[in-house]
Scaffold this active site. Structure first.
Site, PDB file in Angstrom:
ATOM      1  N   ASN A 181       0.795  -1.219   0.000  1.00 17.18           N
ATOM      2  CA  ASN A 181       0.000   0.000   0.000  1.00 17.18           C
ATOM      3  C   ASN A 181       0.832   1.276   0.000  1.00 17.18           C
ATOM      4  OD1 ASN A 181      -1.600  -2.063   2.180  1.00 17.18           O
ATOM      5  ND2 ASN A 181      -2.605  -1.525   0.266  1.00 17.18           N
ATOM      6  N   VAL A 226       1.387   7.010   0.290  1.00 17.13           N
ATOM      7  CA  VAL A 226       0.625   5.980   0.983  1.00 17.13           C
ATOM      8  C   VAL A 226      -0.770   5.948   0.385  1.00 17.13           C
ATOM      9  CG1 VAL A 226      -0.329   5.316   3.230  1.00 17.13           C
ATOM     10  CG2 VAL A 226       1.934   6.346   3.103  1.00 17.13           C
ATOM     11  N   CYS A 227      -1.318   4.760   0.232  1.00 22.31           N
ATOM     12  CA  CYS A 227      -2.680   4.596  -0.271  1.00 22.31           C
ATOM     13  C   CYS A 227      -3.606   5.508   0.547  1.00 22.31           C
ATOM     14  CB  CYS A 227      -3.105   3.140  -0.149  1.00 22.31           C
ATOM     15  SG  CYS A 227      -4.697   2.793  -0.872  1.00 22.31           S
ATOM     16  N   LEU A 228      -4.185   6.504  -0.103  1.00 25.25           N
ATOM     17  CA  LEU A 228      -4.967   7.512   0.601  1.00 25.25           C
ATOM     18  C   LEU A 228      -6.176   6.945   1.324  1.00 25.25           C
ATOM     19  CD1 LEU A 228      -4.847  10.413  -1.996  1.00 25.25           C
ATOM     20  CD2 LEU A 228      -3.528  10.171   0.095  1.00 25.25           C
ATOM     21  N   VAL A 274      -6.441   4.466   3.137  1.00 18.84           N
ATOM     22  CA  VAL A 274      -6.090   4.000   4.477  1.00 18.84           C
ATOM     23  C   VAL A 274      -6.373   5.094   5.510  1.00 18.84           C
ATOM     24  CG1 VAL A 274      -4.176   3.274   5.952  1.00 18.84           C
ATOM     25  CG2 VAL A 274      -4.369   2.379   3.634  1.00 18.84           C
TER      26      VAL A 274
END
Length: 183
Positions: A76, A84-86, A88
């Site tokens: 991620n 970073v995978c938003l 999350v």
């Protein structure tokens, strides 16, 4: 309710007073770096990452933007940009959270429980789903190669320029130059 700028300042101060090293970018309170240690009981344990944090104007009503500066092998986290995978953070973000929550809850949870079904790093996700042991070994290799304390500028026992002055250099004869102190 306090203004977003006051809240930003309060949250940043709270983060700075915690155990995290914070480096300001420029003079504002909207961009800064935080040194983040990988959580214990994870393959990231022992790694130290420099995280860039950007606070939007609408903070705390809108979540901060988080990105890893040094390389991270994680499903991620984008390996090239460090973003970073938003989802999350955005899906669970609330104004009730503050910056310490990002470093004490969100990021540790992200590293402890990766989501390979919604990857930013397809290679990490595929390896994790196919061979968990090989995935964890690759994570440890990345930690050793890219996430040592010196990789984020956290060199132990580094002296500041003030501390480098010897006693002889520091000890000046100001009293003789200025004369005696008036009683």
């Amino acid at each position: 309710m306090s203004s977003p700028s006051k809240r930003r300042e309060m949250d940043l101060m709270k983060l700075m007073m915690s155990d995290y090293k914070v480096e300001m970018i420029n003079d504002g309170v909207q961009e800064f770096y935080v040194h983040f240690h990988g959580p214990a009981e994870s393959p990231y344990h022992g790694g130290v990452w420099k995280i860039k944090v950007e606070l939007p104007d609408a903070y705390p009503y809108k979540s901060p933007s988080i990105g890893f500066i040094n390389k991270m092998f994680h499903p991620n986290v984008d390996e090239i940009s460090g973003s970073v995978c938003l989802d999350v953070i955005n899906q669970t973000w609330s104004p009730m959270f503050d910056l310490t929550n990002v470093f004490e809850v969100f990021l540790p949870q992200l590293l402890l429980y990766p989501n390979p079904s919604d990857p930013l790093n397809g290679e990490a996700a595929a390896l994790m789903m196919r061979d968990r042991t090989a995935y964890e070994q690759r994570v440890k290799e990345y930690c050793q190669k890219y996430a040592k304390p010196e990789d984020v500028g956290a060199v132990p026992e580094e002296k500041s320029s003030d501390e480098e002055l010897s006693e002889a250099e520091y000890d000046s004869d100001d009293e003789a130059m200025a004369g005696p102190v008036d009683p």
